[in-house]
Design an enzyme around this catalytic site. Structure first.
Site, mmCIF file in Angstrom:
data_model
loop_
_atom_site.group_PDB
_atom_site.id
_atom_site.type_symbol
_atom_site.label_atom_id
_atom_site.label_comp_id
_atom_site.label_asym_id
_atom_site.label_seq_id
_atom_site.Cartn_x
_atom_site.Cartn_y
_atom_site.Cartn_z
ATOM 1 N N ARG B 260 0.863 -1.174 0.000
ATOM 2 C CA ARG B 260 0.000 0.000 0.000
ATOM 3 C C ARG B 260 0.903 1.229 0.000
ATOM 4 N NH1 ARG B 260 -0.445 1.752 4.730
ATOM 5 N NH2 ARG B 260 -0.590 -0.240 5.759
ATOM 6 N N HIS B 264 -1.710 4.106 6.542
ATOM 7 C CA HIS B 264 -2.684 3.111 6.996
ATOM 8 C C HIS B 264 -4.091 3.703 6.898
ATOM 9 C CE1 HIS B 264 -4.492 -0.065 9.379
ATOM 10 N NE2 HIS B 264 -5.024 0.856 10.145
ATOM 11 N N TYR B 273 7.457 5.107 10.841
ATOM 12 C CA TYR B 273 7.873 3.721 11.018
ATOM 13 C C TYR B 273 8.364 3.037 9.751
ATOM 14 C CZ TYR B 273 2.938 3.163 9.714
ATOM 15 O OH TYR B 273 1.728 3.256 9.093
#
Ligand SMILES: Cc1ncc(C[n+]2csc(CCOP(=O)(O)OP(=O)(O)O)c2C)c(N)n1
Lengths: 327, 367
Positions: B260, B264, B273
């Site tokens: 992706r 998120h 991250y």
């Protein structure tokens, strides 16, 4: 025709008759097939209806409830047995996040006609986590119906109603009363509507509200009070905790002016708190004394050697009655 | 820490099935297996959902949608799998699988409604079996087992497909679903989009198994690992899983390896991250599912710049129209929350509703 049946026999008869009548009804649970359930509520049904409709599932409560939700979505009517109420926790998420909410989330497009039967309550000398009474978890969840029969006649009639109900129903069976006594049960199919309490005994001085195994304890206490003090108590079996039969509760309090709620669940945030609140809302001016709760304590149900001390006893109930009447 | 999670994990555990290469060539003879009109439809669908996803992000930034979960990069997985289904099949999406839902027949307008916080955003077209986006991780996998199981009991020729991510494979419900489906040989497809991350947790931290597909072996069901950016491979794999299910051979676990590009959700910041720029850029240039199919189509003279411009124009008009329709859709009213809790509304809810109305009226608020 009626015969004398225990609660277990009445439950089995309800399942049997609904399965015979409606092909969509199927049973799922751990050890419910060959073994007939640990309390034998499903004994003989596997032979009669086959393993496609009486399903011995893997040992996985989320799996049982979650797949039953799918079965219900796709036209089946699953009746799930959870071996003991405290073992419902692994399946809890499926119940509260999905079974209870599917109708709401899909704006009525899909619904989950599911019954979850489970033995519950103390007084059976069971090991740890076999005696819980946590009905509040479910009563607190919009979308679920929560009902508790206390005798064989109601057990059969309410279970048939629960299976026919379009919403998910948590059907709590007081373990302690499973085989404790027999009662006349008609052979034919009949229905006891969900959401209706039953006046077990009429009285004038105080109303007692109870359900499940506590009903008989409360009845005994009421009888003794009548003999010892001459006071008459009205004893009401609530039977259905959600929806709750408000009218019967309020009418009784208007008549007697005093009330005690008896339940074996923990006191704090138990259903008793809700009933008192309801009485405050609707019948405050009729009250001659504060409404009293006689309940289990806010402690885990203890090991069986002291289990009886956890449970409301006739003595504790009697004291509650006396205190309320002499207030 | 082991690094078996990198973009394309070591393939020696379970080989990854690929048909369409990154350069737009095919590894297999597709003669008679995927016809050209279907290939073009695959392309158009992927272009549509990507444009929808980008538009949604813009609308979210403008404050016209609530928090949104983007899927850009995962188009081949979602579109390819959903295109393999029949109209009556059951589809259980997560919060990220609107492309699958759209492909299976959910109108764009409804998906907008959902992200606009509209009560009716979860309703699917009459007769369709598209379930509401599932928020609690992995829970929908069991529902798919149940509906598939019921289809089998009723003798209906339908399958169920459940979408989920790599993170979901750690939840108990994942295991319970695979186990139940295996025992009852339910015609269900477990479709995992392994995009390498569950929010911030990389797959290496999620699981010691190198692949998700290999877990199928533990339940003695079929497991397949497929290039999730290869729509041909995805479509063929799901088709085969459907046939297997309908033939009474039980469930299939499909791991579609994908990525992706974005965050998120719009509430998340991936730069905290992961090396966002590098990773996204690498996937975009080397493995993009749409680019890859376009190169293939162009090599075969099935596509050109002119048709592309035309398609982009059509798609953008369609999305704008859907958004307009969603904007004009009657707004949810507070009253709606009191509806559809039970088949018959109990007195508690009815009276709470009346009380709400009484107070609103007193305060001059429109209920
Ligand atoms: C039961 C549950 N726990 C935690 C969350 C919070 N949560 C939402 S998405 C997510 C990560 C999911 O990752 P993955 O399954 O890989 O799917 P992806 O979002 O990458 O598609 C988490 C932890 C949740 N929604 N449900």
């Amino acid at each position: 025709m009626s015969r004398q049946l225990t609660i277990i026999q009445a439950i089995k008869e309800a399942l049997d008759q609904k399965m015979a009548e409606d092909q969509r009804v199927m049973l799922l649970g751990e050890d419910i097939g060959v073994n007939g359930g640990v309390f034998r509520a499903t004994e003989g049904l596997l032979e009669k209806y086959g393993s496609a409709r009486v399903v011995d599932t893997p040992l996985a409560e989320s799996g049982i409830v979650g797949s039953a939700i799918g079965l219900a979505l796709n036209g089946m009517i699953p009746v799930v047995e959870i071996q003991f109420l405290a073992f419902i926790y692994p399946g809890f998420e499926q119940i509260v996040s999905h079974a209870a909410r599917m109708r709401f989330r899909t704006r009525g497009q899909f619904h989950v006609p599911l019954v979850i039967r489970t033995p519950y309550g103390a007084g059976i000398r069971g090991p740890e986590l076999h005696s819980e009474s946590v009905e509040s978890f479910f009563v607190h969840t919009p979308g679920l119906k929560v009902v508790v029969p206390s005798n064989p006649y109601d057990a059969k009639g309410m279970l048939i109603s629960a299976i026919e109900d379009p919403d998910p129903v948590i059907f709590l069976e007081p373990t302690r009363t499973y085989r404790a006594f027999k009662e006349e049960v008609p052979e034919e199919m009949y229905r006891v509507p969900l959401g209706k309490a039953r006046v077990i005994q009429e009285g004038n001085d105080l109303s007692i509200f109870a359900w499940g195994a506590m009903l008989r304890v409360a009845m005994n206490a009421a009888k003794q009070i009548e003999q010892e003090k001459g006071w008459s108590c009205e004893v009401i079996d609530l039977r259905s905790l959600y929806p709750l039969d408000r009218d019967t509760i309020i009418q009784s309090v208007q008549k007697t002016g005093r009330a005690c709620v008896v339940h074996e669940a923990h006191k704090t945030m138990g259903v008793g708190a809700e009933i008192i609140s309801l009485i405050n809302d609707e019948a405050l001016m009729y009250l001659k004394a504060p409404v009293k709760r006689i309940t289990g304590f806010d402690v885990p149900v203890p090991q069986f050697t002291i289990e009886d001390s956890y449970l409301p006893t006739e003595q504790r109930i009697k004291e509650g009655i006396v205190e309320t009447i002499l207030f | 820490m082991k690094t078996h999670t990198s973009i394309l994990p070591a393939d020696h555990v379970l080989e990854m099935y690929q048909v369409l290469t990154s350069d737009g060539d095919v590894r297999e003879d597709l003669e008679g297996r995927i016809d050209e009109s279907l290939m073009l439809k695959m392309y158009e669908n992927m272009v549509l959902v990507r444009a929808f996803d980008r538009k949604s992000l813009i609308l979210q930034r403008q404050g016209r949608l609530g928090t949104y979960a983007p899927f850009e990069g995962q188009e081949a997985s979602q579109v390819g799998s959903a295109m393999a289904l029949s109209p009556g099949d059951w589809l259980f999406p997560t919060y990220r699988d609107h492309a699958a839902a759209i492909t299976h027949g959910q109108p764009l307008m409804r998906v907008f409604l959902y992200w606009m916080g509209h009560m009716e955003g979860t309703v699917c077209p009459e007769g369709k079996k598209i379930m509401p986006y599932c928020v609690p991780i992995a829970t929908q996998m069991l529902h798919a087992v149940g509906t598939a199981w019921a289809s089998k009991l009723k003798g209906e020729k339908n399958v169920s497909i459940a979408y989920f991510g790599d993170g979901a494979s750690s939840e108990g419900d994942f295991h319970e679903a695979l186990n139940f489906a295996g025992v009852y040989k339910a015609p269900v497809i477990f479709f995992c989009q392994n995009n390498g991350f569950a929010i911030s947790t990389p797959f290496a931290r999620q699981s010691a198994s190198r692949t998700i597909a290999q877990r199928a072996a533990a339940y003695d069901i079929k497991g397949v690992r497929v290039d999730g950016n290869d729509i041909f491979a995805v479509w063929l794999t799901v088709k085969e899983a459907i046939e297997r299910g309908l033939a009474g051979e039980g469930p299939t676990l499909i791991e579609a390896v994908t990525f992706r590009y974005g965050a998120h959700t719009t509430a998340d910041d991936p730069t905290k991250y992961r090396d966002q720029e590098t990773l996204s850029q690498e996937w975009r240039t080397k493995r993009d599912p749409i680019l890859r199919l376009r190169m293939f189509l162009e090599k075969r003279d099935l596509w050109d710049e002119k048709r592309e411009i035309q398609l982009q124009k059509e798609v953008s008009e369609k999305i704008d129209a859907a958004f307009q329709e969603a904007m004009n859709y009657p707004k949810s009213q507070p009253d709606d929350m009191f509806r559809h809790v039970y088949a018959d509304t109990p007195w508690q809810i009815r009276e709470q509703q009346q009380e709400f109305h009484r107070v609103c009226k007193k305060d001059g608020i429109k209920a």
